[in-house]
Write a protein that holds these residues in place. Structure first.
Motif, PDB file in Angstrom:
ATOM      1  N   GLU A 144      -9.421 -34.989  12.365  1.00  0.00           N
ATOM      2  CA  GLU A 144      -8.379 -36.349  11.739  1.00  0.00           C
ATOM      3  C   GLU A 144      -8.693 -37.685  12.379  1.00  0.00           C
ATOM      4  OE1 GLU A 144      -3.311 -36.768  12.632  1.00  0.00           O
ATOM      5  OE2 GLU A 144      -4.228 -35.775  14.286  1.00  0.00           O
ATOM      6  N   GLU A 145      -7.965 -38.610  12.301  1.00  0.00           N
ATOM      7  CA  GLU A 145      -8.445 -40.434  12.786  1.00  0.00           C
ATOM      8  C   GLU A 145      -6.968 -40.186  12.986  1.00  0.00           C
ATOM      9  OE1 GLU A 145     -10.818 -42.158  11.330  1.00  0.00           O
ATOM     10  OE2 GLU A 145     -12.376 -41.165  10.980  1.00  0.00           O
ATOM     11  N   ARG A 146      -6.661 -40.755  14.538  1.00  0.00           N
ATOM     12  CA  ARG A 146      -5.619 -41.994  14.607  1.00  0.00           C
ATOM     13  C   ARG A 146      -5.897 -43.161  15.767  1.00  0.00           C
ATOM     14  NH1 ARG A 146      -0.772 -38.212  16.001  1.00  0.00           N
ATOM     15  NH2 ARG A 146      -1.138 -36.805  14.893  1.00  0.00           N
ATOM     16  N   SER A 147      -5.046 -43.838  15.868  1.00  0.00           N
ATOM     17  CA  SER A 147      -5.438 -45.104  15.740  1.00  0.00           C
ATOM     18  C   SER A 147      -4.935 -45.100  17.997  1.00  0.00           C
ATOM     19  CB  SER A 147      -3.969 -45.984  15.308  1.00  0.00           C
ATOM     20  OG  SER A 147      -2.727 -45.743  15.873  1.00  0.00           O
ATOM     21  N   LYS A 152      -3.017 -42.301  21.699  1.00  0.00           N
ATOM     22  CA  LYS A 152      -2.051 -41.548  23.381  1.00  0.00           C
ATOM     23  C   LYS A 152      -0.578 -40.931  23.564  1.00  0.00           C
ATOM     24  CE  LYS A 152      -3.934 -46.098  25.460  1.00  0.00           C
ATOM     25  NZ  LYS A 152      -3.019 -47.514  25.075  1.00  0.00           N
ATOM     26  N   ARG A 153      -0.156 -41.741  21.703  1.00  0.00           N
ATOM     27  CA  ARG A 153       1.139 -40.186  21.873  1.00  0.00           C
ATOM     28  C   ARG A 153       0.964 -39.184  21.551  1.00  0.00           C
ATOM     29  NH1 ARG A 153       3.595 -43.017  17.844  1.00  0.00           N
ATOM     30  NH2 ARG A 153       3.118 -44.648  18.526  1.00  0.00           N
ATOM     31  N   LEU A 154       0.436 -39.018  20.494  1.00  0.00           N
ATOM     32  CA  LEU A 154      -0.463 -37.058  20.848  1.00  0.00           C
ATOM     33  C   LEU A 154      -0.444 -36.979  22.445  1.00  0.00           C
ATOM     34  CD1 LEU A 154      -0.390 -34.628  18.808  1.00  0.00           C
ATOM     35  CD2 LEU A 154      -3.269 -35.574  18.992  1.00  0.00           C
ATOM     36  N   MET A 155      -2.185 -36.691  22.675  1.00  0.00           N
ATOM     37  CA  MET A 155      -2.438 -36.074  23.791  1.00  0.00           C
ATOM     38  C   MET A 155      -0.999 -36.350  25.248  1.00  0.00           C
ATOM     39  SD  MET A 155      -5.285 -35.238  23.083  1.00  0.00           S
ATOM     40  CE  MET A 155      -4.192 -34.609  22.102  1.00  0.00           C
ATOM     41  N   ALA A 156      -0.329 -37.782  24.922  1.00  0.00           N
ATOM     42  CA  ALA A 156       0.941 -37.784  25.805  1.00  0.00           C
ATOM     43  C   ALA A 156       1.967 -36.430  25.495  1.00  0.00           C
ATOM     44  CB  ALA A 156       1.801 -39.328  25.721  1.00  0.00           C
ATOM     45  N   GLU A 157       1.943 -36.067  24.511  1.00  0.00           N
ATOM     46  CA  GLU A 157       2.784 -35.581  24.456  1.00  0.00           C
ATOM     47  C   GLU A 157       2.851 -33.951  24.457  1.00  0.00           C
ATOM     48  OE1 GLU A 157       3.156 -35.001  20.044  1.00  0.00           O
ATOM     49  OE2 GLU A 157       4.349 -36.964  19.830  1.00  0.00           O
ATOM     50  N   HIS A 158       1.196 -33.942  24.415  1.00  0.00           N
ATOM     51  CA  HIS A 158       0.809 -32.585  25.049  1.00  0.00           C
ATOM     52  C   HIS A 158       0.613 -32.228  26.389  1.00  0.00           C
ATOM     53  CE1 HIS A 158      -0.029 -31.874  20.810  1.00  0.00           C
ATOM     54  NE2 HIS A 158      -0.118 -30.783  20.527  1.00  0.00           N
ATOM     55  N   ASP A 172     -13.061 -50.439  21.838  1.00  0.00           N
ATOM     56  CA  ASP A 172     -12.403 -50.383  21.043  1.00  0.00           C
ATOM     57  C   ASP A 172     -13.369 -50.478  19.203  1.00  0.00           C
ATOM     58  OD1 ASP A 172      -9.838 -51.376  21.860  1.00  0.00           O
ATOM     59  OD2 ASP A 172     -10.272 -53.223  22.753  1.00  0.00           O
ATOM     60  N   GLY A 173     -12.684 -50.579  18.975  1.00  0.00           N
ATOM     61  CA  GLY A 173     -13.256 -50.850  17.426  1.00  0.00           C
ATOM     62  C   GLY A 173     -13.908 -48.927  17.116  1.00  0.00           C
ATOM     63  N   GLU A 174     -14.284 -48.161  18.130  1.00  0.00           N
ATOM     64  CA  GLU A 174     -14.941 -46.787  18.050  1.00  0.00           C
ATOM     65  C   GLU A 174     -13.771 -46.194  17.243  1.00  0.00           C
ATOM     66  OE1 GLU A 174     -17.279 -44.761  20.747  1.00  0.00           O
ATOM     67  OE2 GLU A 174     -18.304 -47.115  21.046  1.00  0.00           O
ATOM     68  N   VAL A 175     -14.073 -45.222  16.375  1.00  0.00           N
ATOM     69  CA  VAL A 175     -13.083 -43.826  15.737  1.00  0.00           C
ATOM     70  C   VAL A 175     -12.315 -43.501  17.418  1.00  0.00           C
ATOM     71  CG1 VAL A 175     -12.878 -42.138  14.004  1.00  0.00           C
ATOM     72  CG2 VAL A 175     -14.328 -44.529  13.835  1.00  0.00           C
ATOM     73  N   ILE A 176     -11.374 -43.005  16.772  1.00  0.00           N
ATOM     74  CA  ILE A 176     -10.759 -41.188  18.041  1.00  0.00           C
ATOM     75  C   ILE A 176     -10.380 -40.822  17.033  1.00  0.00           C
ATOM     76  CG2 ILE A 176      -8.758 -41.001  19.753  1.00  0.00           C
ATOM     77  CD1 ILE A 176      -8.728 -44.314  20.503  1.00  0.00           C
ATOM     78  N   SER A 177     -11.138 -39.822  16.890  1.00  0.00           N
ATOM     79  CA  SER A 177     -10.743 -38.484  16.338  1.00  0.00           C
ATOM     80  C   SER A 177     -10.069 -36.948  17.396  1.00  0.00           C
ATOM     81  CB  SER A 177     -11.767 -38.003  15.404  1.00  0.00           C
ATOM     82  OG  SER A 177     -13.323 -38.354  16.243  1.00  0.00           O
ATOM     83  N   PHE A 178      -9.704 -36.451  15.915  1.00  0.00           N
ATOM     84  CA  PHE A 178      -9.621 -34.756  17.361  1.00  0.00           C
ATOM     85  C   PHE A 178      -9.673 -33.794  15.985  1.00  0.00           C
ATOM     86  CE2 PHE A 178      -6.490 -38.618  18.788  1.00  0.00           C
ATOM     87  CZ  PHE A 178      -5.648 -38.021  19.820  1.00  0.00           C
ATOM     88  N   TYR A 179     -10.431 -32.629  16.678  1.00  0.00           N
ATOM     89  CA  TYR A 179      -9.755 -31.283  16.148  1.00  0.00           C
ATOM     90  C   TYR A 179      -8.257 -30.861  15.764  1.00  0.00           C
ATOM     91  CZ  TYR A 179     -14.808 -32.602  13.725  1.00  0.00           C
ATOM     92  OH  TYR A 179     -15.359 -33.172  12.998  1.00  0.00           O
ATOM     93  N   CYS A 188     -11.402 -35.237  20.137  1.00  0.00           N
ATOM     94  CA  CYS A 188     -13.305 -35.067  20.342  1.00  0.00           C
ATOM     95  C   CYS A 188     -14.156 -35.344  19.031  1.00  0.00           C
ATOM     96  CB  CYS A 188     -13.243 -33.641  19.723  1.00  0.00           C
ATOM     97  SG  CYS A 188     -15.402 -32.592  19.902  1.00  0.00           S
ATOM     98  N   GLU A 189     -15.414 -35.613  19.045  1.00  0.00           N
ATOM     99  CA  GLU A 189     -15.921 -36.366  18.588  1.00  0.00           C
ATOM    100  C   GLU A 189     -16.638 -35.191  16.218  1.00  0.00           C
ATOM    101  OE1 GLU A 189     -18.584 -40.009  19.491  1.00  0.00           O
ATOM    102  OE2 GLU A 189     -19.268 -38.565  20.845  1.00  0.00           O
TER     103      GLU A 189
END
Length: 646
Positions: A144-147, A152-158, A172-179, A188-189
RNA sequence: GCUGCUGUAGCUCAGGGGUAGAGCACUUCCUUGGUAAGGAAGAGGUCAUGGGUUCAAAUCCCAUCAGCAGCUCCA
């Protein structure tokens, strides 16, 4: 959208598939076996997750689980599962990072802040069991990619405060992704295996340690959990076995069991006592070393253990390495320091008279004992100590001699290492770093010479661009031991600094003073450390040429003692290291003790048969029973093994 | 140096607020036995060091030293 794309496979064939086909689908289309073994896909050379769609024409290659890249993906995914497991055990744990690593013992780790409920070794099997459950449940790894804000919100929630720090570092400009895998989510990339089940059963949670946040000694200490993962259970079992074997061969353990050495401990951490048996091995190492150096065109020098601080100031050691030098001592009002290196002394020998181009090169070797204040936490058996003997040498050569001398040193290094039973080498050329001293032209000349020598050796080498010391480029040689572990021992290092600082010159044929090239080199590195490596390499069972005791003659009964003693004495007279054990133990106990516990290369039983025929019933540790040999035949065998260093 | 753990007989370790245990090794005795442990008896420890708490500390606390694991470092 019914576009098709062309995917070129490694065999050159091209497959037309709908755009958006995933690696998984592609693999399934190629073959069942391949689909099963697939863990990732290389798209135009980049390893990616199989579960991701491919949108454009590309050259692709399915990465299977038994390849280095496949294992890397499995291990990285296993790290996620490990983190998942830790969070099940410690729900408030905060994650930092968990990469796959290239380490002989571990395949991956995860650094985690477990708060005030520390993990203990008893938790390791629990974590491993949790990992197995997660693998068995075979949940998909979902990308999953996120802005940035969403991330930040997701990680703060966790509650993942460390991940927030990581996000802040993503440009900036690099993809921020999650697994995501089930309820677990990690920044994680990737890439990751399609689902946890693909990690397989070859996993283990092995060890617990501390590690600083961001690798910075000033930062908070997190808990690092190490694990490993292999393509299958069998490989994991083999790895566990290897770890056990390494533990059995630990030189500190064998140092006690075989009475080879001890350290001063409370009377001086990191200082080594060589007991008689270890001392004998060292004697043989040194004897061989000297003999080969004299044959190899070296002269042997000896230098003091202390010198006035002025010498270390001029050499620059005091400026750069004061923290790791022992504190000085006052001698008649002057400050004297223990030597951390031998080179300034060798330089003094050079400077003791005017040098002519006719006299170069000089090759001066010394088994020089040096003292360095290593940090308490860095000390380790014989491997890292505070007082050790370098098998050091310095060469002073004319520029026109450089190529030939480097060749010669490299060949010499390999010759010596091979003689000690090492066959596999890894070589490294380290070149000019950002900050350096010396003429860039000299750097270029030296680097070219080093490279030529490496190429000539025919052995593979790697280049560590910018990895040289500030004062010169170097070649490092690593050896591989019998367990496949590698140790850096030899180094061949140019030095543009000391000749400058001490203003070394020689008078050239035109009467001009010129600066010689100076080379440092060590073959074994430190005798202490090399001894430690030898102990582990041989598992304490030294070859005949190094063994402190080469053979023990065992009496079967009381009446055979005199014969055993007599033959042992004769063999000793002939220069062999032979003992007799005429104690009251049974023969089985004696064999167990000498051959298996003390690892003596050979035992010889003396009973009625032998006394009658004047023979010995010889048994070799490696080759088993050799039958009846005369003392002469045993002597011949020992001599032959000694000569060939087998 | 940092974080965590540990320090009890030569070695490996158990124990644990009321002045110490096992196995191996060692010594002695018996046994003289032919290829991975013969039997018996005995000796061996200020429980790392220094402080503190306590009527009492090997045990709890603190510090120091040393060791272990990892991190950092390694001319």
């Amino acid at each position: 959208m019914n576009e098709t794309i062309k995917l070129t496979l490694p065999d050159g064939s091209v497959r037309e598939v709908p755009a958006g086909t995933t690696g998984l689908e592609l693999a399934a289309g190629i073959g069942k076996g391949l689909a099963k073994a697939a863990v990732a896909i290389k798209v135009d050379g980049h390893v990616r997750s199989l579960q991701l769609p491919i949108d454009t024409d590309a050259t692709v290659e399915i990465v299977t689980r038994d390849t280095p890249e496949g294992l890397h993906v499995i291990r990285h995914s296993a790290a996620h599962v490990l983190a998942d497991a830790v969070k099940r055990l410690r729900p408030h744990a905060k994650l930092w990072k968990g990469p796959a690593i290239d380490d002989p013992r571990f395949g991956f780790y995860y650094d985690i802040d477990v708060g005030d409920e520390p993990l203990s070794n008893e938790d390791l099997p629990k974590l491993e069991e949790l990992m197995r459950q997660i693998v068995a449940s075979d949940v998909p790894f979902v990308y999953e990619e996120r802005s940035r804000e969403d991330a930040k919100r997701l990680m703060a929630e966790h509650g993942e405060v460390y991940k927030l720090a990581t996000i802040a570092k993503i440009p900036d400009g690099e993809v921020i992704s999650f697994y995501h895998s089930g309820d677990f989510v990690d920044l994680c990339e990737g890439p990751h295996v399609p689902s946890t089940g693909r990690i397989g059963k070859g996993i283990a949670v092995l060890s617990l340690a501390g590690a600083h946040f961001e690798g910075d000694a000033g930062q908070k200490m997190l808990t690092r959990v190490y694990g490993h993962a292999f393509a299958d259970e069998k490989s994991m079992a083999e790895h566990r076995h290897k770890l056990e074997e390494a533990q059995k061969r630990d030189h500190r353990r064998l140092g006690i069991d075989l009475d080879l050495f001890s350290t001063m401990g409370e009377f001086g951490a990191g200082l080594v006592l060589w007991h008689p048996k270890g001392g004998f091995v060292r004697h043989k190492m040194e004897e061989f070393w000297r003999q080969e150096h004299l044959k190899g065109g070296y002269d042997i020098v000896y230098t003091p253990h202390v010198a006035r601080s002025d010498l270390w100031r001029t050499s620059g050691h005091l400026d750069f390495y004061a923290d790791s030098m022992f504190k000085g001592m006052d001698v008649d009002g002057a400050d004297y320091l223990l030597k951390p290196m031998n080179c300034p002394f060798h330089v003094q020998i050079y400077k003791s008279t005017r040098r002519s181009y006719r006299d170069l090169p000089f090759r001066w070797a010394e088994l020089g004992t040096v003292y360095r204040y290593e940090e308490a936490g860095a000390l380790h058996g014989l491997m890292r100590v505070r007082g050790f003997t370098q098998d050091d040498a310095h060469l002073f050569v004319r520029p026109d001699q450089l190529d030939a001398e480097i060749d010669r040193v490299l060949a010499f290094i390999l010759h010596i290492l091979r003689s000690f039973g090492f066959e596999q080498f890894e070589m490294n050329l380290s070149t000019k770093p950002e900050k350096s001293v010396g003429d860039p032209k000299d750097w270029a000349t030296a680097e070219a010479a080093l490279r030529k020598a490496l190429e000539k050796s025919g052995l593979p080498f790697e280049i560590d661009e910018g990895g040289g010391a500030f004062y010169g480029p170097k070649i490092d040689v690593k050896i591989r031991d019998s367990l496949g572990r590698s140790w850096q021992c030899s180094t061949l290092q140019l030095d543009f600094n000391l000749p400058e600082r001490f203003d070394l010159t020689f008078v050239d044929h035109d009467g001009e003073r010129r600066r010689p090239f100076m080379l440092h080199r060590a073959l074994l590195g430190s005798l202490e450390r090399f001894f430690g490596i030898l102990i582990e390499h041989f598992g304490g069972a030294f070859p005949v040429w190094l063994a402190p005791v080469q053979a023990v003659l065992l009496s079967v009964g009381e009446r055979h003692g005199a014969y055993a003693e007599k033959v042992a004495a004769e063999l000793r007279e002939r220069g062999f290291r032979v003992d007799a054990d005429c104690g009251a133990d049974k023969i089985g106990a004696k064999i167990r003790h000498h051959l298996w516990q003390q690892k003596v290369p050979m035992i010889a039983v003396c009973g009625d048969q032998e006394v009658e025929h004047g023979t010995l019933a010889v048994r070799d540790r490696r080759d088993g029973e050799l039958g009846a040999l005369t003392p002469d035949q045993l002597a011949e065998r020992l001599a032959e093994l000694e000569r060939t260093r087998a």
